[in-house]
Design an enzyme around this catalytic site. Structure first.
Site, PDB file in Angstrom:
ATOM      1  N   ILE A 266       0.838  -1.197   0.000  1.00 39.29           N
ATOM      2  CA  ILE A 266       0.000   0.000   0.000  1.00 39.29           C
ATOM      3  C   ILE A 266       0.877   1.252   0.000  1.00 39.29           C
ATOM      4  O   ILE A 266       1.804   1.377   0.794  1.00 39.29           O
ATOM      5  CB  ILE A 266      -0.926   0.002   1.236  1.00 39.29           C
ATOM      6  CG1 ILE A 266      -1.813  -1.251   1.235  1.00 39.29           C
ATOM      7  CG2 ILE A 266      -1.776   1.261   1.277  1.00 39.29           C
ATOM      8  CD1 ILE A 266      -2.603  -1.439   2.513  1.00 39.29           C
TER       9      ILE A 266
ATOM     10  N   ASP B 270      15.650   1.049  13.149  1.00 36.16           N
ATOM     11  CA  ASP B 270      16.610   2.134  13.001  1.00 36.16           C
ATOM     12  C   ASP B 270      16.630   2.581  11.544  1.00 36.16           C
ATOM     13  O   ASP B 270      16.326   1.803  10.627  1.00 36.16           O
ATOM     14  CB  ASP B 270      17.999   1.664  13.421  1.00 36.16           C
ATOM     15  CG  ASP B 270      18.978   2.818  13.611  1.00 36.16           C
ATOM     16  OD1 ASP B 270      18.518   3.974  13.715  1.00 36.16           O
ATOM     17  OD2 ASP B 270      20.194   2.563  13.664  1.00 36.16           O
TER      18      ASP B 270
END
Length: 607
Positions: free
Chosen positions: A331, A384
């Site tokens: 998406i 991260d």
């Protein structure tokens, strides 16, 4: 072909090189001071102080780079230094690093300073360290015998292991007393025997432990390895504060997968004092051969070095691959354009120029959210990111549809240029790079019943651990979470995150009349930062399998009381316990009441 000068004739070149190295040396001295201070904060249980140290340390690097640039501009008019002098500066710098203990970090610091002064057309090995110049092998031979990179211990027999581990822990000289170190060392020896069975002791049977403790959250980790015959096994012992206020050894981790999770990209960086960081990286790579040097440097809090090595690895991969960058499947996001190179396990995220409704944000606000995550304890639940500017990609490697998408939705973020080799390039002015994961929505759509059950268990745990760490994810749709190769659910879409303590946890008020009750619209006032947990089921529980798993594992998820409970504890100054291993591994569960738990509560598994 290199165009380096044959003679180093410029005094200014030497002075500039010396100034740049002085800037780095100051940075690394402060970096080590923070790591040493972390030990003192751990000993007294100053958890908020540890968190502040972590935030301060992340800012150190850019502060020192900025200071160095200001000095070079004021004293040497750095922007006007001629090309030949810059080449001499690099050669002088190499000479100054000959006996340096952190040469690889100093080279990266040089790059950071130079690239903020000069145009990107100079970003090649004539002027910066595209490739390393100084070897980091065997630097540890020059270390002080008082604190070598690691220490070797010789248990002599299985029976000698408990005394060996007692000696190992005592050598870290922690000021806070242990509750019962002899007992805990015995647990470590017992767990090793249970793990390996009645193994034969080889003549070279020994235990190596790194000389500094690794600090993160509320835990100090002993990192080591066991060598027996031709085999090497990882060994990690977490040290925590017990309910008694004294220290205990919480468990021993012996599986390589456990150590991989401990060093996961979803955890905050360790604080560890290292005279010779490359020697620590070499030791850790022996334990974790699947981890790249870039990942290990980053885990150690040397994220700029990790970023530098990652980029070198990326360029190497480009040289030895031929597939094209494409728009990432899944998406489409309203804030980021995401693309990927199928043969490379990362995604590249570019902030759009315009944000369609209902998004209301700005580029700077999005960047501030990503910086917030960088500075926060990610507790094993937030990926991260590596942040880059002015990254040049070969245009021929970009899919045409991706180029059109970038030109349409982020035109200010790209430009075109020709490389020194005459190749067309597309330059991305700002990009975030993250580890590629399976989007949780796809995992849930395509998974077996067992996988769906695991995915929802992990999703609920992830959100609960995030709010316990004072992070409200904002957009909690499944598409904003990913599943790692270890089966852990990790959050990776940060543009709507807030501190939970800044949110108003509310219950939906009862409708005052039939019109409000039957209304398809919200009839009550919603202020900024209001959150209504009981409404989350509308977009989370559409799939019957998902609903069943949610009600089985997290029925309290939609209860505002659970969210308010975490907020109240945070406002009271509570710092939660997050450990990167299953609670069943803890000695308190394995060996009974003699092993004491943490001072506050059962820690969550943040892995």
């Amino acid at each position: 072909m290199s165009h380096f000068p044959k003679l180093l004739s410029s005094q200014i070149a030497y002075d500039v090189a010396r100034t740049m190295l002085d800037g780095f040396d100051k940075h690394y001295r402060l970096f080590r001071e923070v790591s040493i201070e972390a030990k003192a904060r751990f000993e007294v249980g100053d958890w908020h102080g540890l968190q502040q140290l972590q935030r301060d340390r992340i800012a150190f690097y850019n502060q020192r780079v900025h200071e160095t640039i200001v000095t070079l501009q004021d004293e040497y008019d750095a922007e006007d230094i001629e090309d030949e002098i810059w080449q001499q500066i690099k050669l002088h710098y190499i000479g100054l690093l000959t006996n340096h203990h952190q040469p690889e970090l100093a080279e990266t610091f040089f790059n950071s300073v130079f690239t903020r002064i000069q145009h990107r057309s100079y970003f090649n090995n004539d002027f910066i360290f595209v490739r390393p110049a100084i070897s980091t092998e065997y630097i540890e031979n020059e270390e002080s015998p008082i604190k070598p990179t690691y220490r070797a211990y010789y248990p002599g027999s299985r029976e000698g292991m408990a005394a060996c581990f007692e000696r190992i822990v005592n050598n870290f000289q922690l000021e806070r007393p242990f509750e019962d170190l002899k007992r805990d060392a015995g647990y470590v020896a017992r767990a090793i025997t249970e793990h390996f069975g009645e193994f034969r002791i080889a003549p070279n049977f020994q235990v190596h432990t790194l000389s500094s403790l690794f600090f993160r959250n509320k835990t100090a980790f002993v990192i080591g390895r066991v060598i027996n015959g031709d085999h090497t096994y990882p060994l990690v012992v977490p040290i925590i504060h017990a309910a008694s206020g004294k220290l205990v050894l919480d468990t021993v981790l012996l599986h390589r997968e456990q150590i991989l999770i401990l060093f996961s990209f979803a955890h905050a960086y360790f604080m560890v004092d290292m005279e010779i960081p490359s020697a620590y990286v070499t030791f850790l790579r022996d334990l974790l051969p699947r981890k790249s040097r870039a990942e290990i440097y980053t885990s150690l809090g040397l994220q700029k070095q990790g970023k530098n090595l990652f980029y070198r690895d990326f360029l190497h991969h480009l040289q030895h691959s031929s597939d094209k960058f494409i728009s990432a499947p899944g998406i489409k996001g309203l804030v980021m354009l995401v693309f990927t190179l199928p043969s490379f396990p990362y995604v590249f995220k570019v902030i759009r120029d315009f944000f369609p409704a209902p998004k209301e944000t700005t580029r700077e606000l999005v960047k501030s959210k990503y910086q917030l995550v960088k500075q926060h304890d990610r507790v094993g639940r937030m990926a991260d990111t590596l942040e880059y500017s002015d990254v040049a990609f070969p245009l021929s490697r970009f899919d045409d549809a991706l180029v059109r998408e970038l030109e349409q939705h982020a035109p200010s973020m790209i430009e075109y240029q020709r490389s020194k080799q005459g190749e067309d390039e597309i330059v991305v002015r700002h990009v975030y790079i993250e580890r590629r994961m399976t989007p949780l929505n796809i995992w849930l759509q395509e998974g077996t019943d067992e996988q769906v059950d695991h995915g929802i268990l992990e999703y609920g745990n992830a959100v609960k651990e995030l709010i316990a760490a004072n992070i409200f994810p904002g957009d909690m749709l499944y598409k904003n979470f990913g599943v790692t190769r270890h089966g852990r659910v990790v959050f990776y879409d940060y543009d709507e995150i807030e501190y939970l303590t800044d949110c108003n946890v509310r219950r939906v008020p009862a409708p005052r009349n039939e019109e409000e009750e039957m209304s398809g619209e919200v009839w009550y006032t919603v202020r900024p930062h209001d959150i209504f947990p009981e409404t989350y089921g509308t977009f989370l529980l559409g799939d019957p399998r998902v609903r069943a798993a949610f009600m089985r594992h997290h029925p309290d998820f939609f209860d505002a009381a659970m969210w308010q409970h975490h907020k109240d504890r945070l406002l009271a100054g509570h710092v939660h316990d997050f450990f990167a291993y299953h609670s069943q591994e803890r000695f308190i569960h394995r060996y009974g009441s003699g092993a004491t738990g943490p001072a506050t509560e059962e820690p969550r598994r943040a892995a």
